[in-house]
Design a protein around this motif. Structure first.
Motif, short mmCIF file in Angstrom:
data_model
loop_
_atom_site.label_atom_id
_atom_site.label_comp_id
_atom_site.label_asym_id
_atom_site.label_seq_id
_atom_site.Cartn_x
_atom_site.Cartn_y
_atom_site.Cartn_z
N THR A 82 0.67 -0.97 -0.27
CA THR A 82 0.33 -0.04 0.14
C THR A 82 1.22 1.51 -0.06
O THR A 82 0.95 1.93 -0.43
CB THR A 82 -1.01 0.29 0.92
OG1 THR A 82 -1.61 -0.95 1.10
CG2 THR A 82 -1.53 1.68 1.29
N ASN A 83 1.67 1.18 0.93
CA ASN A 83 2.72 2.33 0.96
C ASN A 83 3.73 2.68 -0.61
O ASN A 83 4.15 3.41 -1.27
CB ASN A 83 4.22 1.61 1.84
CG ASN A 83 3.75 2.23 3.08
OD1 ASN A 83 2.43 3.09 3.72
ND2 ASN A 83 4.69 2.10 4.57
N ALA A 84 4.01 1.67 -0.95
CA ALA A 84 4.79 1.66 -2.60
C ALA A 84 3.42 1.51 -3.55
O ALA A 84 3.87 2.92 -4.05
CB ALA A 84 5.11 0.27 -2.87
N GLN A 85 2.86 1.12 -3.24
CA GLN A 85 0.89 2.34 -4.29
C GLN A 85 1.24 3.83 -4.07
O GLN A 85 0.71 4.71 -4.92
CB GLN A 85 0.01 0.92 -4.10
CG GLN A 85 -1.02 1.77 -5.32
CD GLN A 85 -0.48 0.70 -6.15
OE1 GLN A 85 0.26 -0.13 -6.29
NE2 GLN A 85 -1.11 1.76 -7.69
N LEU A 86 1.09 3.86 -2.95
CA LEU A 86 1.07 5.20 -2.89
C LEU A 86 1.72 6.49 -3.47
O LEU A 86 1.64 7.62 -3.68
CB LEU A 86 0.60 5.98 -1.16
CG LEU A 86 -0.63 5.50 -0.58
CD1 LEU A 86 -0.82 5.15 1.14
CD2 LEU A 86 -1.76 6.13 -1.32
N MET A 87 3.15 5.57 -2.50
CA MET A 87 4.88 6.71 -3.84
C MET A 87 4.04 6.59 -5.26
O MET A 87 4.50 7.55 -5.91
CB MET A 87 5.25 5.53 -2.91
CG MET A 87 7.28 6.76 -3.83
SD MET A 87 7.71 6.56 -4.99
CE MET A 87 8.09 4.09 -4.97
N LEU A 88 3.56 5.03 -5.79
CA LEU A 88 3.27 5.52 -6.92
C LEU A 88 2.96 6.79 -7.30
O LEU A 88 2.71 7.00 -8.65
CB LEU A 88 3.47 4.13 -7.67
CG LEU A 88 4.40 3.16 -7.67
CD1 LEU A 88 4.33 1.82 -8.21
CD2 LEU A 88 5.51 3.67 -8.38
N TRP A 89 1.18 6.29 -7.06
CA TRP A 89 0.42 7.62 -7.23
C TRP A 89 0.80 8.97 -6.89
O TRP A 89 0.98 10.51 -7.44
CB TRP A 89 -1.07 7.68 -6.10
CG TRP A 89 -1.21 6.56 -7.16
CD1 TRP A 89 -1.83 4.83 -6.50
CD2 TRP A 89 -2.27 6.34 -7.92
NE1 TRP A 89 -2.26 4.38 -7.38
CE2 TRP A 89 -3.16 5.37 -8.11
CE3 TRP A 89 -2.54 7.99 -8.79
CZ2 TRP A 89 -3.99 4.90 -9.04
CZ3 TRP A 89 -3.50 7.37 -9.21
CH2 TRP A 89 -4.30 5.83 -9.68
N PHE A 112 4.11 9.96 -7.19
CA PHE A 112 5.33 10.37 -8.05
C PHE A 112 4.55 10.85 -9.74
O PHE A 112 4.94 11.64 -9.86
CB PHE A 112 6.04 8.67 -8.68
CG PHE A 112 6.93 9.26 -10.05
CD1 PHE A 112 8.01 9.64 -9.65
CD2 PHE A 112 6.47 8.00 -11.23
CE1 PHE A 112 8.65 9.71 -10.91
CE2 PHE A 112 7.19 8.04 -11.99
CZ PHE A 112 7.89 8.81 -12.80
N GLN A 113 2.97 9.85 -9.73
CA GLN A 113 2.84 10.46 -10.72
C GLN A 113 2.01 11.64 -10.59
O GLN A 113 1.97 12.49 -12.35
CB GLN A 113 1.23 9.14 -11.11
CG GLN A 113 0.77 9.31 -12.98
CD GLN A 113 -0.51 10.20 -12.84
OE1 GLN A 113 -1.41 10.06 -11.77
NE2 GLN A 113 -0.98 9.56 -13.83
N ALA A 114 1.88 12.44 -9.37
CA ALA A 114 1.42 13.59 -9.63
C ALA A 114 2.80 14.46 -10.14
O ALA A 114 2.46 16.23 -9.48
CB ALA A 114 0.61 13.19 -8.23
N GLY A 115 3.24 13.94 -9.27
CA GLY A 115 4.69 15.25 -9.40
C GLY A 115 5.99 15.11 -8.46
O GLY A 115 6.22 16.71 -8.44
N GLU A 116 4.94 14.66 -7.69
CA GLU A 116 5.65 15.42 -6.37
C GLU A 116 6.88 15.39 -6.24
O GLU A 116 8.14 13.32 -6.18
CB GLU A 116 4.79 14.63 -4.84
CG GLU A 116 3.45 15.00 -4.72
CD GLU A 116 2.85 14.30 -3.88
OE1 GLU A 116 3.58 13.86 -2.90
OE2 GLU A 116 2.00 13.77 -3.48
#
Length: 103
Positions: free
Chosen positions: A5-12, A14-18
């Motif tokens: 879940t943490n990895a998925q949140l990180m990928l979201w 990342f996709q948002a450009g954070e």
């Protein structure tokens, strides 16, 4: 919260450009990216340049990344293309032997 879940949140993120997500991605995948670049370039300095270029390109194109997919193959593709671009650039540079440069 689970690790996936943490990895998925990180990928979201990342996709948002954070920025923090890009840094996290770098910490997690820079070794993989560097090894791909080294295989193509066989030069540590150029491979480091390709690694940096890979993560800059990844950040610039983060919005095109699908966070539902695994990020590693995407980064490997970006890294391989970056390394090939650098290899082509280096091949176009005229090379002069040091002994010939003094003449």
């Amino acid at each position: 919260m689970s690790q996936s879940t943490n990895a998925q949140l990180m990928l979201w993120a990342f996709q948002a450009g954070e920025e923090s997500a890009v840094r996290s991605l770098y910490r997690q995948y820079s070794g993989l990216v560097m090894s791909v670049a080294m295989r193509v370039l066989n030069d540590r300095g150029l491979a480091e340049e390709a690694t940096q270029h890979t993560f800059v390109q990844a950040w610039r194109n983060a919005s095109s990344f699908d966070p539902e997919r695994d990020v590693a193959p995407w980064l490997v593709t970006v890294a391989r293309r970056a390394a090939i671009d650098i290899q082509r650039r280096e091949a176009r540079r005229p090379s002069t032997a040091l002994d010939d440069a003094d003449q």
